[in-house]
Write an enzyme that holds these catalytic residues in place. Structure first.
Site, mmCIF file in Angstrom:
data_model
loop_
_atom_site.group_PDB
_atom_site.id
_atom_site.type_symbol
_atom_site.label_atom_id
_atom_site.label_comp_id
_atom_site.label_asym_id
_atom_site.label_seq_id
_atom_site.Cartn_x
_atom_site.Cartn_y
_atom_site.Cartn_z
ATOM 1 C CD GLU A 1 -2.955 -1.117 2.331
ATOM 2 O OE1 GLU A 1 -2.754 -0.398 3.328
ATOM 3 O OE2 GLU A 1 -4.012 -1.743 2.156
ATOM 4 C CD GLU B 1 -3.753 -6.289 3.322
ATOM 5 O OE1 GLU B 1 -4.514 -5.629 4.070
ATOM 6 O OE2 GLU B 1 -2.534 -6.109 3.294
#
Ligand SMILES: *[C@@H]1O[C@H](CO)[C@@H](O)[C@H](O)[C@H]1NC(C)=O
Ligand SMILES: *[C@@H]1O[C@H](CO)[C@@H](O)[C@H](O)[C@H]1NC(C)=O
Length: 374
Positions: free
Chosen positions: A122, A267
């Protein structure tokens, strides 16, 4: 000390029996390691197998973990943490050494199967204040080149797991999807590069956070069992935020000419403690609906069909930062010591017997301290 060897024998016999019948799950899991009392990786690998999990995503390339995964036939995704992006971007040799030490040697002796290398985690998250905007793409290119030079370019794909905050929708519906304005050019470059290498887009999508971050969010829309107020977008009907969020990304990609790109969900999950709506009942409701959807290969309104996803996460991590909220340490399907936290069916078919606990966990002797008088 009552006959430990007999106990050990009984519990492993049970495990073998169970492993033989563990139906395989359509989803992979994230195995994070920010824990103060890590389980022995061998025990975790056994836990994965006993629960029918055959795809695992790691956040680094720890050699102890990778060694435990050798010769298991498991699909493994290794990761390069954000704090190594600068090194990977600034010198090709660093990337080359990373690939040699953490990928090639396991591939050449045939002991591990890698499908993806995740570059950063991220890295474009808004709360990172643009820290990794300059290094991610050069690091990605260097790792790709190193894989190609090792002859692994076709077999192993590079990805950048991105948070869903890299896009939004001005109109509030999926068709308004656009990459975030401050990184729109960068996203076009990253996507262009990934696409030229036949690599997928990897996104982390958290319906829990949509609910958590917005007091007015309709609760039912975070789950998969229907809602009285579906979102209608053109001819498409959305009954849950996961689909709406995913299709917002499809539209953002379309607008930069990459509407056909494969998307993997790196995720997705639900925590069990530490905030309103973070509890076992909500997590079971979420996973129940989500896994059924995955087993049924429903996909989303814009992308019907099979999807590749990784649950977050396998085990509670008690050293994760709680800056985003106290729920951060409660994402596990299992406790820190491998006990199931949820009643759930990882196959999504309604036929599994629930989660199987870790076997062979050793505990320290119970100890306590007392306050000194005074
Ligand atoms: C291989 O991965 C490990 C764990 O993530 C890391 O500490 C190490 O620096 C990497 N090796 C190289 C040569 O970069
Ligand atoms: C980002 O900026 C904020 C505000 O200036 C600061 O509090 C925070 O520590 C920064 N975060 C990082 C990861 O640099």
């Amino acid at each position: 000390m009552a006959h430990p060897s007999v106990l050990l024998f009984i519990s492993s016999a049970f495990a073998i029996l169970h492993a033989a019948t563990a139906a395989s799950s359509p989803v992979g899991v994230n195995w994070g390691s920010q824990t103060s009392h890590p389980l022995n990786p061998g025990i975790v690998v056994r836990l994965l197998k006993d629960n029918g999990i055959s795809k695992v995503k790691l956040f680094d390339a720890d050699s102890w973990t990778l060694s435990a995964l050798r010769h298991t036939g498991m699909d493994v995704m290794v990761g390069i943490p954000n704090d190594q992006l600068y090194a990977m971007s600034s010198k090709y040799d660093n990337a080359k050494n990373w690939v040699r030490e953490n990928v090639t040697r396991y591939v050449h002796d045939g002991s591990l199967t890698f499908r993806y290398v995740a570059v950063g985690n991220e890295p474009f998250l808004t709360s990172y204040n643009s820290s990794f905007l300059g290094t991610t793409l050069p690091a990605l290119k260097n790792i790709q080149r190193a894989l190609e030079e090792s002859g692994l370019g076709d077999q192993i794909k590079v990805v950048v797991p991105l948070n869903a905050d890299v896009y939004d929708s001005a109109s509030g519906v999926p068709s308004g999807g656009l990459f975030r304005s401050n990184i729109r050019g960068l996203m076009a470059d990253v996507v262009g590069f990934l696409r030229s290498k036949n690599s997928p887009f990897m996104v982390n999508i958290y319906p829990f956070l949509s609910l958590h971050d917005n007091k007015h969010f309709p609760v039912d829309f975070a789950f998969f069992d229907g809602t009285g107020q579906p979102i209608i977008d053109g001819g498409r009907r959305y009954t849950n935020v996961f689909d709406a969020n995913f299709d917002t990304l499809v539209n953002a990609l379309k607008k930069i000419g990459a509407g056909d790109m494969e998307i993997i969900v790196g995720e997705v999950g639900w925590p069990t403690e530490g905030a309103d709506n973070a509890n076992v009942a909500s997590a079971e409701r979420f996973y129940g609906g989500f896994l059924k959807k995955m087993a049924g290969n429903e996909g989303t309104p814009m992308r019907p069909g099979k999807m590749e996803v990784y649950l977050f996460g396998l085990i509670d991590e008690d050293m994760k930062s709680v800056l985003p909220g106290n729920f951060e340490r409660h994402w596990g399907l299992f406790t820190y010591d491998g006990r199931p936290k949820l009643e759930m069916d990882l196959t999504g078919t309604g036929k599994s017997r629930g989660l199987t606990a870790a076997i062979g966990v050793e505990y320290q002797e119970a100890q306590w301290c007392v306050m000194r008088r005074g």
